[in-house]
Structures are given as structure tokens and as C-alpha cells.
Design an enzyme around this catalytic site. Structure first.
Site, mmCIF file in Angstrom:
data_model
loop_
_atom_site.group_PDB
_atom_site.id
_atom_site.type_symbol
_atom_site.label_atom_id
_atom_site.label_comp_id
_atom_site.label_asym_id
_atom_site.label_seq_id
_atom_site.Cartn_x
_atom_site.Cartn_y
_atom_site.Cartn_z
ATOM 1 C CG HIS A 1 -2.180 -0.781 0.917
ATOM 2 N ND1 HIS A 1 -2.990 -0.471 0.216
ATOM 3 C CD2 HIS A 1 -2.588 -2.021 1.365
ATOM 4 C CE1 HIS A 1 -3.865 -1.255 -0.021
ATOM 5 N NE2 HIS A 1 -3.818 -2.366 0.638
ATOM 6 N NE ARG B 1 -7.456 -0.621 -9.802
ATOM 7 C CZ ARG B 1 -6.042 -0.158 -10.039
ATOM 8 N NH1 ARG B 1 -5.928 1.202 -9.928
ATOM 9 N NH2 ARG B 1 -5.080 -1.102 -10.229
ATOM 10 N NE ARG C 1 -10.874 -3.594 -12.649
ATOM 11 C CZ ARG C 1 -9.804 -3.786 -11.905
ATOM 12 N NH1 ARG C 1 -8.792 -4.279 -12.241
ATOM 13 N NH2 ARG C 1 -9.953 -3.143 -10.699
ATOM 14 C CD GLU D 1 -6.687 -8.916 -13.300
ATOM 15 O OE1 GLU D 1 -6.131 -8.060 -12.485
ATOM 16 O OE2 GLU D 1 -7.743 -8.969 -13.561
ATOM 17 C CG ASP E 1 -5.098 -9.521 -9.150
ATOM 18 O OD1 ASP E 1 -5.066 -9.697 -7.932
ATOM 19 O OD2 ASP E 1 -5.986 -8.587 -9.364
ATOM 20 N NE ARG F 1 -3.475 -6.570 -5.314
ATOM 21 C CZ ARG F 1 -4.122 -5.767 -6.232
ATOM 22 N NH1 ARG F 1 -4.695 -6.710 -7.198
ATOM 23 N NH2 ARG F 1 -4.015 -4.661 -6.482
ATOM 24 C CB CYS G 1 -3.454 -1.608 -16.787
ATOM 25 S SG CYS G 1 -4.284 -3.032 -16.219
HETATM 26 C C1 PEP Z 1 -3.863 -5.798 -11.389
HETATM 27 O O1 PEP Z 1 -3.969 -6.501 -10.904
HETATM 28 O O2 PEP Z 1 -2.859 -5.590 -11.867
HETATM 29 C C2 PEP Z 1 -4.795 -4.340 -11.784
HETATM 30 C C3 PEP Z 1 -4.438 -3.423 -12.483
HETATM 31 O O3 PEP Z 1 -5.943 -4.614 -11.065
HETATM 32 P P1 PEP Z 1 -6.223 -4.440 -9.622
HETATM 33 O O4 PEP Z 1 -4.946 -3.659 -9.094
HETATM 34 O O5 PEP Z 1 -7.376 -3.375 -9.693
HETATM 35 O O6 PEP Z 1 -6.427 -5.662 -9.065
HETATM 36 MG MG MG Z 2 -6.267 -7.201 -10.647
#
Ligand code: PEP
Ligand code: MG
Length: 551
Positions: free
Chosen positions: A184, A286, A322, A411, A435, A445, A482
Site C-alpha cells: 500500500h 476501475r 474495466r 491477471e 494480480d 498481494r 495496467c
Molecule cells: C492488476 O491486478 O494489476 C490490476 C491492474 O488490477 P487491480 O490492481 O485493480 O486488481
Molecule cells: Mg487485478
């Protein structure tokens, strides 16, 4: 002088005095007081009024919405019902520490059981209890410091609740001892453009007030800088500020190959900043924010308004939206089963939408209506797509609603490994490296204890990216990135070398990435990527890419 090493976020540098984030206090043990109830009561009263006065003082200087929250906290600290609960424990012979801990815990459980707004306030009680306990023990209150001057914050890692309270305009830099590039702290630093070095072992032994230089570009912290080094830092800061205020050009490699640099956005209000920083469009919008604070899905009308607000700010430009990505780190009460033992491996992302298809259909309806009312180039994509069958399901449905460009997020390793089959049906792929790293490395994560596994530089992750890049080249379909990896200036070059055709990131990272990719041709990028792929681990890949990028 000694130098701490960690992972730098971005390319910035900063210097300033250290302020250490104090640790959560240990839970008091249940003991019988030797001082007796009256003496313990006096201690509690003193601690509670000191904490209430401190919170009130913070409220007075905070102003706005923060003031209201702090004032409410000050009142809770002296709440008479809570005092009665504490008193009854003191009368039974408890120490002040145990009585405070136990009474607050009971109160908290009651609020959580009520749920709703009161349930959400339960976490505030924990913060107040910690402050009272700290006062009783005569130690600094845990939580986010507010020393009243600009500072370099040093912590093990920052929780989302900490970052929400942090006065960012006072934070010169962040250093953490734990936490990796997807922690974070790292995400906050990228989003807000704060200089940070994360995972710097030994950081918590820095002393309060000590001046340090935090150099994100080299991932180092200098704990005893000379005057000359401090002057050099001021010059670098001024030079970066001058570069950033210069004209922005579209993303391109040194040989002129165009690489669109796009923004990751969470709400339309952030679009103006992205445009000002030269985002050529949106690579990941998002949509969770529309749903996360709601107890049921927003209506088509509500959604349409939000999408129109977003699309209007990107006329003629690409905007990738998304579909709702609920589950695991983004749980949604009305969509996810709270009882899954392994929510990251459960009914999440597109799987959850399929189980509640009306929500997916409403979202597509709202997007199609917003598309018809605006002139941005709208692309839609589904999260957590695992199979070719899911790809067919989603892209067919998006086209049913008249949405021209429908793709999938890659992902999970399964869809990366079958990317050629996936891209036979999808118009594009967008790799979510956050992910993809989590699933490739089997490392949650959000879990600090496995943060060292959560590194998108790992060659196993890079090989999967290569699979998708190669499939994109073979099928002639775009492959975007992304995840947070796209915001790392050197990794961005590697990702291009592996076949990425666009990069999407927190807006604050755009200028560093733009500058970094402009230094290398496509041939260079491929050579640098090959060096990284050839490593055994993430650190080796980073070092190999660094060495190759200097040739
Ligand atoms: C990812 O998983 O890299 C992603 C961009 O989606 P999020 O971080 O929203 O899960
Ligand atoms: Mg993700």
C-alpha cells in the site's frame, strides 16, 4: 555514513528529518491492581481527558471533514457509557490498562454487531483506545505522526487507514522496512508522486529527527548526508521540477516507436490531473468505487452519469473501462460470498459477475448509453479472465450491447499461457501485473510477510508477459499493461521489450516513464528485456536490466 537499500518507487529524491511511526501497543494482560480502584480511576480520568483534549486540538487545526471526525472521536473518548464500563472493571479490581482495553473492546463489538454507519465507526474506537493506553504507559500514541513540519516518514509498512490520515503535503518522503513494490505504501507513493524507498531493511532503526536523503532512483537512503550531498539533492529536486513543467509529448521510444502512455483512474474527478500530466487516454478505469460504498448496485442512470463525466474529458481518446472487479481484496457484500476460505481463488472478477449477470448487463447498458452520448474511443474489458470460454462469453456480450472494442485482463497464468487463443476472440489484452504476480508467485498481494515474493520483476512473471506480448504480435492485437509494474521506469522498458504496446499507470508516474522510455529504441528494449528474462530472480532481473540499459 551508512546506506540503507530497498526498492525505490519512481525517480525522485528528497531530504529531511525522520519521524518514526510508532508501533501498535501490545494487548495489556489481565491483572489485579495493586494500587486500588480509586488510584486507577484517577489515572484513567487523566488519560481520557488528555486524549480528548489532544483530539479536540487536532480537530481545531484540521478544519473541514477531518475536524468533524476528530471532534466525534474526542466525544467518544469521554462517552459516559464507556466510562461506566471502565469503572465497573476497576471496581472489580482491574488495572487501568486492562479496564480500558476490555471496555473499548466490548463497545467495539457492540458497534460492529449494529453494523452500518456505527459498524464503520468501530475502527475509530480502536484508535482512541490505543491513544488512552499510550497515555497511561507514557509512550507516544501509535498511528500516523503529525509533527507540524515537513518530515520523512519511516514505518514498517503503512495500512490503508494510516495513509488516509496522513497529511500528504507534509510528507517529504516515505521509507518502509517491510513491504514490497506492490504494498500500500508503494501504491500511495506512486499515486501521489511521493518519493519512497520500500522494503529497506533496518529503516526502523533510524532515529527521530535525523536528516536523511531518500533517493528513489537508486533505491537508497543515506542516513548521514554531508552538506555537499544535501546541496546536490536540492539541485536535483529543482531540475526535476523544471523538467516536469516543460511541454509533454506523446510516449515514444528513442527510435520514434509510439507507446501510448495512459492513466489508471478510480473516479472521473481524477481525470483532469491525468490530462494535465499528459495522459493520452485511460488504460484502466476501475469501476469499483461506484459499488464499494453501496449496499446494492448503483442504477443504470447513476452509472451512466459517471461514465459520461469520464468520457467527456477524453474526447477522441482511448478510455478502457474495466467491468466491476469484486472479490478478494475488493469484497462486495451483495456480490461475493463472505464465507469462501480462499477468496482470491474464489468467485471473483468475471466469475462473480457471471453469477449475478444482471449487474454485468446493467453495467454494459450504462456504458453503451454513455458511449453513444460522447465521442471518446471506449474500450471495455473484463477482470480476472481465466479461460478462452470466459473470453468468448464476455466479448460476445459486450458486442451484443454495441460496444465495439472488447478485451480481457490477463491477471492469471492460465490466460497468459493461452494468450494466443484468448486473443483470437478478444480485441485486446491488458495485463494486470499486480494480480498476475500474486497468482504466479502464490503470494497474497496484501500480505506483508510474503511481500518479497510479490515482485513483478520476477522472471517467472516476465515470461508470462512475454507469452502475451508474442501472442499480441502474432495476432496483431494490442497488449497493454495496467498493473503497478508499468509505473516503474526501467521495468516499463522491459515490458515494451516483451511486447507491450501501451502502458497505463498512476498519473504521477507518467513523466518519469515518458523520460525513461525515450532513452531506448525498440531494439534496446528487447535486449534489456532479454537480459531480465535470463535472471534467476527479481533482484537479478532488475540488476541485469540496469546493466543492459547502460550499454
Ligand atoms: C492488476 O491486478 O494489476 C490490476 C491492474 O488490477 P487491480 O490492481 O485493480 O486488481
Ligand atoms: Mg487485478
Amino acid at each position: 555514513m551508512s546506506t540503507l537499500r530497498g526498492v525505490g518507487i519512481g525517480q525522485g529524491v528528497a531530504s529531511g528529518p525522520v519521524v518514526l511511526m510508532s508501533e501498535a501497543l501490545p494487548t495489556p494482560t489481565q491483572e489485579t491492581s495493586t494500587a486500588g480502584p480509586d488510584a486507577e480511576r484517577t489515572r484513567v480520568r487523566e488519560a481520557v481527558s488528555a486524549v480528548a483534549a489532544d483530539l479536540q486540538q487536532r480537530a481545531d487545526s484540521a478544519g473541514g471533514a477531518a475536524a468533524e471526525v476528530l471532534e466525534a472521536q474526542a466525544m467518544i473518548a469521554e462517552d459516559p457509557t464507556l466510562m461506566d464500563e471502565i469503572d465497573s472493571r476497576l471496581d472489580d479490581g482491574s488495572t487501568a490498562e486492562w479496564a480500558v482495553h476490555d471496555a473499548f473492546a466490548g463497545f467495539r463489538a457492540t458497534l460492529e454487531a449494529v453494523g452500518g454507519y456505527l459498524g464503520e465507526r468501530a475502527a475509530d474506537l480502536e484508535d482512541i483506545a490505543q491513544r488512552v493506553l499510550a497515555h497511561l504507559k507514557g509512550v507516544a500514541a501509535p498511528g500516523v505522526p503529525d509533527p507540524g513540519h515537513p518530515f520523512v516518514l519511516v514505518a514498517r509498512d503503512l495500512a490503508p487507514a494510516d495513509t488516509a490520515l496522513l497529511k500528504l503535503d507534509q510528507v517529504l518522503a516515505l521509507i518502509t522496512s517491510d513491504g514490497g513494490p506492490t504494498s500500500h505504501t508503494a501504491i500511495l507513493a506512486r499515486e501521489k508522486g511521493i518519493v519512497a524507498v520500500v522494503g529497506a531493511a533496518g529503516a526502523t532503526s533510524l532515529a527521530d529527527g535525523q536528516t536523511v536523503i531518500v533517493d528513489a532512483a537508486s533505491g537508497t537512503v543515506n542516513d548521514s548526508p554531508s552538506d555537499a550531498e544535501l546541496t546536490a539533492v536540492s539541485e536535483r529536486i529543482a531540475a526535476r521540477a523544471a523538467e516536469e513543467s516543460g511541454p509533454v509529448t506523446p510516449g515514444a521510444l528513442a527510435d520514434g516507436t509510439a507507446i501510448s502512455l495512459l492513466a489508471n483512474l478510480g473516479k472521473p474527478a481524477d481525470a483532469a490531473d491525468a490530462v494535465a500530466r499528459g495522459a493520452e487516454g485511460v488504460g484502466l478505469f476501475r469501476t469499483e468505487f461506484l459499488f464499494l460504498s453501496a449496499s446494492q448496485a448503483p442504477t443504470i442512470e447513476q452509472q451512466r452519469g459517471t461514465y459520461i463525466e469520464l468520457l467527456q474529458q477524453f474526447e477522441g481518446k482511448k478510455v478502457v473501462v474495466r467491468m466491476l472487479d469484486a472479490g478478494a481484496d475488493k469484497p462486495l457484500a451483495f456480490l461475493n460470498d463472505a464465507h469462501e476460505e480462499n477468496p482470491a481463488l474464489g468467485l471473483r472478477g468475471l466469475r462473480a459477475l457471471r453469477a449475478s449477470e444482471d449487474i454485468l448487463r446493467e453495467q454494459l447498458t450504462a456504458l453503451a448509453e454513455a458511449d453513444a452520448a460522447t465521442s471518446a474511443d471506449l474500450w471495455v474489458m473484463a477482470p480476472m479472465v481465466t479461460t478462452v470460454e470466459e473470453t468468448v462469453y464476455f466479448t460476445a456480450m459486450a458486442r451484443e450491447y454495441g460496444l465495439k472494442t472488447a478485451g480481457v485482463m490477463v491477471e492469471v497464468p492460465a490466460s497468459a499461457l493461452l494468450a494466443d487463443r484468448v486473443l483470437a476472440h478478444a480485441d485486446f489484452a491488458s495485463i494486470g501485473t499486480n494480480d498476475l504476480t500474486q497468482y504466479t508467485m502464490a503470494a497474497d498481494r496484501l500480505l506483508g510477510s510474503v511481500a518479497s515474493f510479490q515482485d513483478p520483476w520476477h522472471p517467472a512473471v516476465l515470461r508470462l508477459v512475454r507469452e502475451v506480448g508474442d501472442a499480441g504480435a502474432r495476432t496483431g492485437k494490442p497488449v497493454g499493461i495496467c498493473g503497478e509494474a508499468a509505473a516503474d521506469p526501467l521495468l516499463a522498458v522491459v515490458l515494451i521489450g516483451l511486447g507491450a504496446t501501451s502502458l497505463s499507470m498512476a498519473s504521477a508516474a507518467l513523466s518519469d516513464v515518458r523520460r525513461s522510455i525515450a532513452q531506448h529504441s525498440l531494439e534496446d528494449a528487447r535486449r534489456i528485456a532479454a537480459a531480465a528474462l535470463d535472471a534467476d530472480d527479481a533482484a537479478g532481473a532488475r540488476a541485469a536490466a540496469q546493466a543492459a540499459s547502460q550499454n
